[in-house]
Design a protein around this motif. Structure first.
Motif, mmCIF file in Angstrom:
data_model
loop_
_atom_site.group_PDB
_atom_site.id
_atom_site.type_symbol
_atom_site.label_atom_id
_atom_site.label_comp_id
_atom_site.label_asym_id
_atom_site.label_seq_id
_atom_site.Cartn_x
_atom_site.Cartn_y
_atom_site.Cartn_z
ATOM 1 N N THR A 341 82.003 -52.948 50.798
ATOM 2 C CA THR A 341 82.244 -54.083 50.916
ATOM 3 C C THR A 341 83.585 -53.959 50.391
ATOM 4 N N MET A 342 84.395 -52.649 49.330
ATOM 5 C CA MET A 342 85.611 -52.817 49.623
ATOM 6 C C MET A 342 86.209 -52.242 50.717
ATOM 7 N N LEU A 343 85.069 -50.683 50.753
ATOM 8 C CA LEU A 343 85.612 -49.767 51.974
ATOM 9 C C LEU A 343 85.262 -50.084 53.409
ATOM 10 N N PHE A 344 85.000 -50.739 53.540
ATOM 11 C CA PHE A 344 84.205 -51.242 55.151
ATOM 12 C C PHE A 344 83.863 -52.343 55.284
ATOM 13 N N GLU A 345 84.565 -53.851 54.233
ATOM 14 C CA GLU A 345 84.978 -55.103 54.877
ATOM 15 C C GLU A 345 83.544 -56.043 54.736
ATOM 16 N N ASN A 346 81.880 -55.712 54.765
ATOM 17 C CA ASN A 346 80.988 -55.952 54.056
ATOM 18 C C ASN A 346 80.199 -55.557 53.897
ATOM 19 N N ASP A 347 78.685 -56.047 52.730
ATOM 20 C CA ASP A 347 78.338 -55.180 52.377
ATOM 21 C C ASP A 347 76.509 -54.798 52.750
ATOM 22 N N ARG A 348 76.944 -54.817 54.405
ATOM 23 C CA ARG A 348 75.799 -54.587 54.912
ATOM 24 C C ARG A 348 75.202 -53.376 55.026
ATOM 25 N N GLY A 349 74.164 -52.560 54.652
ATOM 26 C CA GLY A 349 73.476 -52.057 54.731
ATOM 27 C C GLY A 349 73.045 -51.194 53.547
ATOM 28 N N SER A 350 74.024 -52.312 52.091
ATOM 29 C CA SER A 350 73.650 -51.289 51.211
ATOM 30 C C SER A 350 72.758 -50.834 50.766
ATOM 31 N N LEU A 351 71.538 -50.579 50.948
ATOM 32 C CA LEU A 351 70.291 -50.505 50.393
ATOM 33 C C LEU A 351 69.977 -49.263 51.222
ATOM 34 N N VAL A 352 70.704 -48.866 52.163
ATOM 35 C CA VAL A 352 70.448 -47.543 53.086
ATOM 36 C C VAL A 352 71.263 -47.543 52.217
ATOM 37 N N LEU A 353 73.072 -47.367 51.630
ATOM 38 C CA LEU A 353 73.407 -46.557 51.850
ATOM 39 C C LEU A 353 73.454 -45.317 50.035
ATOM 40 N N ALA A 354 72.633 -47.504 49.031
ATOM 41 C CA ALA A 354 72.348 -46.440 48.005
ATOM 42 C C ALA A 354 71.366 -45.505 48.261
ATOM 43 N N VAL A 355 71.016 -45.374 48.786
ATOM 44 C CA VAL A 355 69.634 -44.471 49.049
ATOM 45 C C VAL A 355 70.257 -43.568 49.955
ATOM 46 N N LEU A 356 71.240 -42.988 50.459
ATOM 47 C CA LEU A 356 71.967 -41.918 50.903
ATOM 48 C C LEU A 356 72.632 -41.217 50.036
ATOM 49 N N SER A 357 73.512 -42.440 48.558
ATOM 50 C CA SER A 357 73.993 -42.222 48.010
ATOM 51 C C SER A 357 73.451 -41.047 46.733
ATOM 52 N N ALA A 358 72.010 -40.946 46.904
ATOM 53 C CA ALA A 358 71.219 -39.945 46.427
ATOM 54 C C ALA A 358 71.252 -38.826 46.461
ATOM 55 N N SER A 359 71.953 -38.879 47.825
ATOM 56 C CA SER A 359 72.253 -37.416 48.574
ATOM 57 C C SER A 359 73.705 -36.504 47.930
ATOM 58 N N VAL A 360 74.056 -37.306 47.952
ATOM 59 C CA VAL A 360 75.606 -36.558 46.531
ATOM 60 C C VAL A 360 74.971 -35.713 45.398
ATOM 61 N N PHE A 361 73.601 -35.584 44.463
ATOM 62 C CA PHE A 361 73.584 -34.862 44.009
ATOM 63 C C PHE A 361 73.082 -33.621 44.632
ATOM 64 N N PHE A 362 72.202 -33.947 45.414
ATOM 65 C CA PHE A 362 71.708 -32.689 46.435
ATOM 66 C C PHE A 362 72.929 -31.895 46.805
ATOM 67 N N THR A 363 72.597 -32.192 46.785
ATOM 68 C CA THR A 363 74.070 -31.994 48.657
ATOM 69 C C THR A 363 75.421 -30.957 47.282
ATOM 70 N N THR A 364 75.619 -31.723 46.347
ATOM 71 C CA THR A 364 76.042 -31.295 45.058
ATOM 72 C C THR A 364 76.044 -29.796 45.198
ATOM 73 N N MET A 365 75.001 -29.704 44.087
ATOM 74 C CA MET A 365 73.479 -28.644 43.177
ATOM 75 C C MET A 365 73.138 -27.468 45.220
ATOM 76 N N ALA A 366 73.258 -28.175 46.242
ATOM 77 C CA ALA A 366 72.830 -27.156 47.362
ATOM 78 C C ALA A 366 73.935 -26.206 47.063
ATOM 79 N N LEU A 367 74.922 -26.675 47.817
ATOM 80 C CA LEU A 367 76.605 -25.963 48.020
ATOM 81 C C LEU A 367 76.770 -25.686 47.081
ATOM 82 N N THR A 368 76.623 -25.943 45.571
ATOM 83 C CA THR A 368 77.335 -25.215 44.692
ATOM 84 C C THR A 368 75.668 -23.685 44.487
#
Length: 518
Positions: A341-368
């Motif tokens: 909501t803060m960044l994109f004005e509403n909370d649409r797709g929050s569940l989808v974004l939560a799943v995508l947020s898990a990618s941060v761990f894997f991308t951080t580990m992978a790129l390191t």
């Protein structure tokens, strides 16, 4: 050697600034053009990402190695010959890619499931004409250990691009243009950024006085330079395309697969725009994590001289990436609704974004892991990791999108990055000793659980109050502060880092004061 470290530091800072700008500007852009307008831009953006990898990371690195070899031998004429041959070969490649995309824009747009993307693709094809000279000039300067032109051109390109994209898009909206026209304006801004980078590099080139040769005959050959660009240049390009090729798969598969489930094209465009909100979140979290972990290498190198092999065995960058990755992923998941909501004005797709947020761990580990493997001379393994991720993403998209829709696409992205992280971890273990993994994993997981519990209680208390974007902003920023404090205290108290390692870290004393440890 000091110039090398100084140059590496300059490039690291420039890369961090440009990646932060690249992640952050998309937020106001989405606010201006909406979810459908954001979908249009994100559909074609990965192609520009490929051009960036070719002109910034891949071919300049390959060229710089050849140039450096010539200058070490005092063969200035040979270095100039390498530059000319590389420019000729890359120009031929650039013209072919330009012609292919320009002539095939209609076909590519149809593969993406949206014929109205054709003009954007045709305009973007001109970026392939910029990259050869940009790549050669950057490689030539880097081969002389002069990193400043690359850094300045990188930051200058991103600054001009971001300013032009936002300015031209705002101008188009004020004139009543539709979202596709706003996309054209954004692509025009992208080309403006590349033109700025080229002008900066040409300025540095003109400023540098030409050195007179000692009369030696250039010894570079088309075959030698071409083979080096094809092997080393292409491999380095691939290793730097992880965060570009996965979205490119989405560009080609998301709309057609979701459209086949019975959703209308307009609905699919809107869903893709909401789904694409996750890209700046993934990029921002990953950039912070990988930049901080890899920036520790100079500290480790200096500490090794006095504190022994513990730094080599402990692989501080890897553990630091794990700490940042776990904290960023779990924090985003817990706070995704107010952050959305803060960044994109509403909370649409929050569940989808939560799943995508898990990618941060894997991308951080992978790129390191990828960067560490490249430092060991195992570029092929890093490139293979990207290939595994792309293949996994394509397979998972066909498997998960038909039954689960947009959520399936998010699961496919997270799964693809997880495959890449696991593959590179296995490769890394074969090359070096990763000691006491369980010893460090337990306190990191424990700290993550503690943060999740505290943030869930925090969200429960905050959700009882009023709503709105302003409140969501306060809720998100407050949650970030609360979660970070809890997580850092638990990490320090959990002895994830030894006293020797903490003493090598910047701000170590503040961490100790925060946790109350000695």
């Amino acid at each position: 050697m000091g110039n090398v470290w100084k140059g590496a530091a300059v490039l690291t800072v420039a890369a961090l600034l440009t990646k932060l700008l690249s992640a952050l500007y998309r937020i106001p852009y989405q606010n201006m053009v909406g979810d459908v307008g954001f979908y249009i831009y994100q559909q074609v953006y990965p192609i520009y990402g490929i051009v960036v990898a070719m002109s910034l990371a891949g071919y300049p690195v390959a060229i710089s190695k050849l140039i450096a070899e010539r200058f070490v031998e005092g063969d200035v004429a040979g270095a100039a010959a390498v530059r000319r041959i590389a420019l000729l070969l890359l120009s031929a490649l650039g013209v072919m890619l330009f012609a292919g995309l320009y002539a095939g824009a209609e076909t590519v747009a149809s593969w993406m499931g949206d014929g109205r993307l054709e003009p954007l693709l045709r305009l973007l094809s001109f970026s392939f004409l910029f990259f050869p000279l940009i790549a050669v000039l950057r490689g030539y300067f880097q081969g002389q250990h002069d990193m400043m032109p690359t850094a300045v051109s990188q930051v200058g390109e991103q600054f001009v691009r971001v300013t032009a994209i936002l300015g031209l898009s705002y101008w188009a909206i004020r004139r009543g243009a539709d979202v596709y026209s706003c996309g054209m304006a954004a692509i025009a801004g992208t080309l403006g950024g590349m033109a700025a980078a080229l002008l900066i590099l040409l300025f540095y080139s003109a400023k540098r006085r030409r050195k007179k040769t000692a009369g030696r005959t250039p010894t570079a050959s088309f075959l030698h330079v071409g083979r080096h660009l094809l092997t080393v240049g292409t491999i380095v390009c691939l290793t730097n395309m992880a965060l570009t090729l996965i979205p490119l798969v989405d560009s080609f598969l998301f709309v057609p697969l979701l459209h086949e489930t019975g959703a209308s094209l307009d609905e699919v465009k809107w869903l893709k725009g909401v789904y694409d909100r996750g890209q700046p979140l993934i990029q921002l979290g990953t950039v912070v994590g990988t930049s901080l972990s890899l920036a520790l290498v100079p500290f480790i190198s200096s500490a090794q001289r006095s504190q022994g092999a513990i730094f080599t065995q402990g692989l501080l960058p890897f553990r630091f990436a794990a700490v940042i990755g776990v904290g960023a992923s779990l924090g985003l998941i817990c706070l995704i609704r107010p952050i959305n909501t803060m960044l994109f004005e509403n909370d649409r797709g929050s569940l989808v974004l939560a799943v995508l947020s898990a990618s941060v761990f894997f991308t951080t580990m992978a790129l390191t892991s990828s960067a560490m493997l490249q430092g060991m001379g195992k570029e092929w393994a890093a490139a293979a990791g990207v290939a595994v991720a792309v293949a996994g993403k394509m397979a998972l998209m066909h498997w998960l999108v038909p039954p689960f829709g947009v959520l399936g696409a998010a699961l496919a992205t997270t799964g693809a990055y997880a495959l890449m992280a696991c593959f590179l971890y296995v490769c890394l273990r074969r090359e070096c000793q990763l000691t006491n993994i369980q010893k460090y994993a337990y306190p990191i997981v424990k700290a993550g659980v503690a943060m999740v519990v505290v943030l869930q209680l925090y969200m429960w208390l905050m959700d009882a109050a009023a709503g709105g974007r302003l409140w969501a902003t306060a809720e998100a920023l407050g949650g970030v502060a609360v979660g970070a404090i809890v997580y850092i205290v638990c990490i320090v108290k959990g002895n994830v880092f030894s006293e020797e390692e903490l003493s090598a870290l910047p701000l170590a004393n503040k961490f100790r004061l925060l946790s109350g440890s000695r």
